[in-house]
Write a protein that holds these residues in place. Structure first.
Motif, PDB file in Angstrom:
ATOM      1  N   GLY A 107       0.733  -1.407   0.064  1.00 56.21           N
ATOM      2  CA  GLY A 107       0.078  -0.012   0.090  1.00 56.21           C
ATOM      3  C   GLY A 107       0.874   1.440  -0.116  1.00 56.21           C
ATOM      4  O   GLY A 107       0.184   2.253  -0.214  1.00 56.21           O
ATOM      5  N   SER A 108       2.045   1.235   0.508  1.00 55.86           N
ATOM      6  CA  SER A 108       3.110   2.234   0.506  1.00 55.86           C
ATOM      7  C   SER A 108       3.622   2.625  -0.976  1.00 55.86           C
ATOM      8  O   SER A 108       4.336   3.679  -0.947  1.00 55.86           O
ATOM      9  CB  SER A 108       4.073   2.052   1.436  1.00 55.86           C
ATOM     10  OG  SER A 108       4.860   1.095   1.528  1.00 55.86           O
ATOM     11  N   LEU A 109       3.614   1.813  -1.734  1.00 59.31           N
ATOM     12  CA  LEU A 109       4.328   1.877  -3.096  1.00 59.31           C
ATOM     13  C   LEU A 109       3.231   2.582  -4.364  1.00 59.31           C
ATOM     14  O   LEU A 109       2.277   1.758  -4.384  1.00 59.31           O
ATOM     15  CB  LEU A 109       4.894   0.432  -3.428  1.00 59.31           C
ATOM     16  CG  LEU A 109       5.931  -0.126  -2.651  1.00 59.31           C
ATOM     17  CD1 LEU A 109       6.213  -1.378  -3.181  1.00 59.31           C
ATOM     18  CD2 LEU A 109       6.934   0.842  -2.464  1.00 59.31           C
ATOM     19  N   ARG A 110       3.784   3.475  -4.871  1.00 57.51           N
ATOM     20  CA  ARG A 110       3.000   4.084  -5.783  1.00 57.51           C
ATOM     21  C   ARG A 110       3.273   3.426  -7.133  1.00 57.51           C
ATOM     22  O   ARG A 110       4.658   3.503  -7.509  1.00 57.51           O
ATOM     23  CB  ARG A 110       3.138   5.614  -5.693  1.00 57.51           C
ATOM     24  CG  ARG A 110       2.850   6.232  -4.551  1.00 57.51           C
ATOM     25  CD  ARG A 110       1.533   6.769  -4.411  1.00 57.51           C
ATOM     26  NE  ARG A 110       1.424   7.519  -2.976  1.00 57.51           N
ATOM     27  CZ  ARG A 110       1.039   7.004  -1.915  1.00 57.51           C
ATOM     28  NH1 ARG A 110       0.665   5.623  -1.933  1.00 57.51           N
ATOM     29  NH2 ARG A 110       0.925   7.800  -0.820  1.00 57.51           N
ATOM     30  N   CYS A 111       2.181   3.316  -8.061  1.00 61.99           N
ATOM     31  CA  CYS A 111       2.285   2.963  -9.523  1.00 61.99           C
ATOM     32  C   CYS A 111       3.231   1.679  -9.603  1.00 61.99           C
ATOM     33  O   CYS A 111       3.891   1.319 -10.721  1.00 61.99           O
ATOM     34  CB  CYS A 111       3.108   4.146 -10.314  1.00 61.99           C
ATOM     35  SG  CYS A 111       2.376   5.770 -10.036  1.00 61.99           S
ATOM     36  N   LEU A 130      10.382   2.996 -20.359  1.00 56.01           N
ATOM     37  CA  LEU A 130      11.171   2.045 -19.332  1.00 56.01           C
ATOM     38  C   LEU A 130      11.797   3.044 -18.239  1.00 56.01           C
ATOM     39  O   LEU A 130      11.881   2.834 -17.186  1.00 56.01           O
ATOM     40  CB  LEU A 130      12.035   1.386 -20.174  1.00 56.01           C
ATOM     41  CG  LEU A 130      12.845   0.109 -19.019  1.00 56.01           C
ATOM     42  CD1 LEU A 130      12.046  -0.612 -18.348  1.00 56.01           C
ATOM     43  CD2 LEU A 130      13.747  -0.649 -19.984  1.00 56.01           C
ATOM     44  N   ARG A 131      12.296   4.196 -18.909  1.00 57.80           N
ATOM     45  CA  ARG A 131      13.162   5.027 -18.110  1.00 57.80           C
ATOM     46  C   ARG A 131      12.551   5.413 -16.910  1.00 57.80           C
ATOM     47  O   ARG A 131      13.153   5.505 -15.730  1.00 57.80           O
ATOM     48  CB  ARG A 131      13.685   6.369 -18.856  1.00 57.80           C
ATOM     49  CG  ARG A 131      14.665   7.279 -18.093  1.00 57.80           C
ATOM     50  CD  ARG A 131      15.193   8.292 -18.980  1.00 57.80           C
ATOM     51  NE  ARG A 131      14.884   8.341 -20.374  1.00 57.80           N
ATOM     52  CZ  ARG A 131      13.769   9.198 -20.887  1.00 57.80           C
ATOM     53  NH1 ARG A 131      12.858   9.849 -20.289  1.00 57.80           N
ATOM     54  NH2 ARG A 131      13.371   9.186 -22.394  1.00 57.80           N
ATOM     55  N   ASN A 132      11.049   6.209 -16.903  1.00 60.18           N
ATOM     56  CA  ASN A 132      10.247   6.489 -15.902  1.00 60.18           C
ATOM     57  C   ASN A 132      10.352   5.561 -14.716  1.00 60.18           C
ATOM     58  O   ASN A 132      10.416   5.822 -13.518  1.00 60.18           O
ATOM     59  CB  ASN A 132       9.067   7.021 -16.395  1.00 60.18           C
ATOM     60  CG  ASN A 132       9.267   8.064 -17.300  1.00 60.18           C
ATOM     61  OD1 ASN A 132      10.091   8.864 -17.416  1.00 60.18           O
ATOM     62  ND2 ASN A 132       8.052   8.256 -18.252  1.00 60.18           N
ATOM     63  N   TYR A 133      10.031   4.278 -15.182  1.00 60.86           N
ATOM     64  CA  TYR A 133       9.619   3.242 -14.152  1.00 60.86           C
ATOM     65  C   TYR A 133      11.030   2.862 -13.690  1.00 60.86           C
ATOM     66  O   TYR A 133      11.151   2.350 -12.636  1.00 60.86           O
ATOM     67  CB  TYR A 133       8.975   2.104 -14.651  1.00 60.86           C
ATOM     68  CG  TYR A 133       7.792   2.561 -15.321  1.00 60.86           C
ATOM     69  CD1 TYR A 133       6.722   2.897 -14.428  1.00 60.86           C
ATOM     70  CD2 TYR A 133       7.453   2.529 -16.830  1.00 60.86           C
ATOM     71  CE1 TYR A 133       5.452   3.403 -14.792  1.00 60.86           C
ATOM     72  CE2 TYR A 133       6.224   3.128 -17.234  1.00 60.86           C
ATOM     73  CZ  TYR A 133       5.171   3.388 -16.333  1.00 60.86           C
ATOM     74  OH  TYR A 133       4.046   3.759 -16.671  1.00 60.86           O
TER      75      TYR A 133
END
Length: 143
Positions: A107-111, A130-133
């Motif tokens: 729950g604390s991890l976004r996206c 890919l770079r954003n992630y």
């Protein structure tokens, strides 16, 4: 989540991403000595968050706080050392306490999607760029 369910979910999500021509960026984490890393004070705060108060909280605190350990080898005892973190291994409560400690991670991890199984963690994300992630997952590792 059962191991088979965790693997099935990851495979299913990966196949959906591939069909959509998305990248799959995954982190597989195996926490070494996971039970030895549990901070007693943080665990007690999490118990309060889950509604454990009063006598029940004090019972759990007395189970963990102010424990001591020593080594006995060839008829010689070491000094007593305080145990400032960790849950007793081999106990019935150990795995339950670890689950309570780590259960709020997804729950604390976004996206991202996070799958927990015992002391193993799988964090993954799919997308076109890919770079954003990659940067998002690197930030997670540094926290």
């Amino acid at each position: 989540m059962a191991c088979v369910n965790a693997v099935s979910k990851f495979i299913y999500d990966t196949l959906l991403a591939l069909e959509s021509s998305n990248y799959n960026l995954s982190m597989f984490l195996d926490l070494s000595k996971a039970f030895d890393t549990i901070n007693h004070n943080l665990l007690c705060k999490k118990w309060c968050h889950y509604g454990i108060h009063g006598v029940a909280l004090e019972w759990f605190r007395s189970y963990l706080i102010e424990r001591k350990q020593y080594v006995y080898y060839k008829c010689v005892d070491s000094k007593l050392f305080p145990v400032t973190c960790a849950v007793p291994q081999g106990s019935v409560l150990g795995p339950l306490l670890f689950i309570l400690y780590s259960n709020d991670l997804p729950g604390s991890l976004r996206c991202t999607t996070c799958i927990l199984f015992a002391d193993d963690i799988l964090i993954y994300v799919f997308g076109k760029i890919l770079r954003n992630y990659k940067n998002s997952l690197i930030k997670i590792l540094h926290h």
